[in-house]
Design an enzyme around this catalytic site. Structure first.
Site, PDB file in Angstrom:
ATOM      1  N   THR A  54     -15.531  -2.365   6.396  1.00  0.00           N
ATOM      2  CA  THR A  54     -16.259  -2.124   4.634  1.00  0.00           C
ATOM      3  C   THR A  54     -15.989  -2.914   4.028  1.00  0.00           C
ATOM      4  O   THR A  54     -15.101  -4.405   4.144  1.00  0.00           O
ATOM      5  CB  THR A  54     -16.065  -0.972   4.415  1.00  0.00           C
ATOM      6  N   GLU A  85     -14.495  -3.640   0.863  1.00  0.00           N
ATOM      7  CA  GLU A  85     -12.974  -2.656   0.540  1.00  0.00           C
ATOM      8  C   GLU A  85     -12.000  -3.605   1.169  1.00  0.00           C
ATOM      9  O   GLU A  85     -10.904  -3.952   0.726  1.00  0.00           O
ATOM     10  CB  GLU A  85     -13.019  -1.388   0.877  1.00  0.00           C
ATOM     11  N   LYS A 105      -9.408   0.376   7.178  1.00  0.00           N
ATOM     12  CA  LYS A 105     -10.621  -0.089   7.971  1.00  0.00           C
ATOM     13  C   LYS A 105      -9.896  -1.512   8.958  1.00  0.00           C
ATOM     14  O   LYS A 105     -10.664  -2.041  10.185  1.00  0.00           O
ATOM     15  CB  LYS A 105     -11.662   0.158   6.930  1.00  0.00           C
ATOM     16  N   TYR A 121      -7.227   3.512   2.459  1.00  0.00           N
ATOM     17  CA  TYR A 121      -8.845   3.536   3.260  1.00  0.00           C
ATOM     18  C   TYR A 121      -9.362   1.693   3.693  1.00  0.00           C
ATOM     19  O   TYR A 121      -9.307   1.343   5.007  1.00  0.00           O
ATOM     20  CB  TYR A 121      -9.409   3.657   2.038  1.00  0.00           C
TER      21      TYR A 121
END
Length: 351
Positions: free
Chosen positions: A125, A127, A154, A150
Site C-alpha cells: 500500500t 500508506e 503492511k 495499518y
C-alpha cells in the site's frame, strides 16, 4: 487451466480480481472469513458468485491456510485480505498487526511447505510511504515512513516478502498500490462515504455531509484497472515490486466538490467538518509514479479522477432507487442505519 487462490475475495479488489481471472479461464478459489458473508454482495453484483469456489478460513491459523492450499492446489496466490481501514487500525492495533502483517508470513510458510512453484502476490500500500512525500511522485526507490498501525503492518508484510523471495527462492511480487476506488468500495472508506451521502442529499434523505480532514491529498485510481496490474506481476519471469498509481494527486475536498457537481449543487452548502473523523496521525499527501510498471508490463491507468467520482455517485443514486423498488440486497445494507426510516423519507420526497 491455471488455478488461483484469492484471500479476501469478498472485498473490492478480491471481487474484481476474481472476475478478471475467470475471464482468463482460471479456476478461482476464494478464502473468506465467516463474518465476511454479508460481503458476498460484491460477488453477486459482478454475477460471479456461483462461479467461484469459496473456502472458509482464518488467516490467524496456519493450519487453516494449509487446508485452503490443499483444497485449491493453487498456481497463483493473491494475498489481498487484511484489516485495511486506517482509522480502525488505531483502534485495534494488535489485531491489525496479526491479520495484516503476520498473515503474510503464514501465507509464505504455506507456500514453502506446500509448493515452491506457487507464485504469490502481496498487496502492499502507498500508506507505507507515510510522510515521505515531498512533492515528487513516489516510486519503488523512495524510503518508507509509515504513520499508522495499518501501514506498519503492511510494511512488515512487504519486507518479509522480500526475505522469502531472496532467502527461499519463492516467487512473491509486491504491488505498492495507491488508493483505488469503485462502486464496490466499502462504506468505511471516505470516497464511498462521500458518494453515498451525496446520493442521499440528492434524493432528499440527508441535509449535510460530515467529514474530517478534507485537505488530505491522495492518488486515486479505478480498482478494476489495478487488479489487472496484480495479474500482470505474476506473469513475469522474475518477481519484483511495483508502484501502481495515476501520477496525479487530488484532495478530499476536490472529491467532495466533484461529487456535488454531479448533482448540480454547491458542496459548501452541505459540508460540515467533524473532529470525530480526524485521525491521530494522517498522511498529508501521496502521489505515485507508475513508470516502472508501464515499462515492464505496459500498464497505465485509463480512468480519470472526475470520471471515477461521477461513476461512484451515479452508482449510489441508482442503488438507493433500486432499494425503494424492493431490491433489498443490492449493496451492503448493514452499513446503512435506519434504512426503513430513510425509505419512508425517500418515498415522501418522490413526486
Amino acid at each position: 487451466m491455471k488455478t488461483a487462490l484469492i484471500t479476501g475475495i469478498t472485498g473490492q479488489d478480491g471481487a474484481y480480481l476474481a472476475k478478471l481471472l475467470l475471464k482468463k479461464n482460471y479456476k478461482v478459489y476464494g478464502l473468506y472469513r465467516r463474518v465476511s458473508t454479508p460481503n458476498f454482495w460484491r460477488l453477486q453484483a459482478l454475477d460471479i458468485y456461483d462461479r467461484v469456489n469459496l473456502i472458509s478460513g482464518d488467516l490467524s491459523d496456519l493450519s487453516s491456510i494449509l487446508n485452503a492450499f490443499k483444497a485449491s492446489q493453487p498456481d497463483e496466490v493473491y494475498h489481498l485480505a487484511a484489516q485495511s481501514f486506517v482509522e480502525a487500525s488505531f483502534e485495534s492495533p494488535l489485531s491489525t498487526a496479526d491479520v495484516t502483517g503476520l498473515s503474510v508470513t503464514r501465507i509464505l510458510e504455506a507456500v514453502k511447505l506446500f509448493s515452491n512453484s506457487t507464485k504469490v502476490y502481496f498487496a502492499g500500500t502507498s500508506e507505507m510511504f507515510g510522510s515521505s512525500y515531498t512533492g515528487e511522485p513516489l516510486n519503488e526507490n523512495h524510503p518508507f515512513n509509515p504513520m499508522s498501525p495499518y501501514a506498519a503492518a503492511k510494511l512488515y508484510g512487504y519486507w518479509i516478502s522480500k526475505i522469502y523471495r531472496e532467502g527461499y527462492g519463492i516467487y512473491v511480487a509486491s504491488g505498492i498500490l495507491f488508493n483505488h476506488e469503485s462502486p464496490l468500495r466499502g462504506m468505511e472508506f471516505v470516497t464511498r462515504k462521500i458518494a453515498n451521502e451525496v446520493a442521499k442529499i440528492n434524493l432528499g434523505l440527508e441535509k449535510k455531509i460530515h467529514l474530517g480532514n478534507i485537505n488530505a491529498r491522495r492518488d486515486w485510481g479505478y480498482a478494476p484497472e489495478y487488479v489487472e496490474a496484480m495479474h500482470s506481476m505474476l506473469q513475469l519471469d522474475k518477481a519484483d515490486d511495483f508502484v501502481i498509481a495515476t501520477n496525479e494527486t487530488h484532495s478530499v475536498e476536490e472529491f467532495v466538490k466533484y461529487a456535488f457537481d454531479y448533482i448540480k449543487e454547491d458542496y459548501r452548502d452541505y459540508l460540515e467538518i467533524d473532529k470525530r473523523f480526524i485521525r491521530p496521525l494522517d498522511v498529508p499527501a501521496l502521489q505515485g509514479d507508475y513508470s516502472k510498471a508501464e515499462k515492464t508490463f505496459k500498464w497505465k491507468p485509463e480512468t480519470k479522477f472526475r470520471e471515477l467520482v461521477n461513476m461512484m455517485v451515479k452508482a449510489e443514486i441508482d442503488r438507493w432507487k433500486r432499494y425503494t423498488e424492493g431490491e433489498k440486497f443490492a449493496w451492503d445494507v448493514p452499513n446503512y442505519p435506519n434504512e426503513n426510516n430513510l425509505l419512508k423519507t425517500y418515498r415522501g420526497n418522490v413526486k
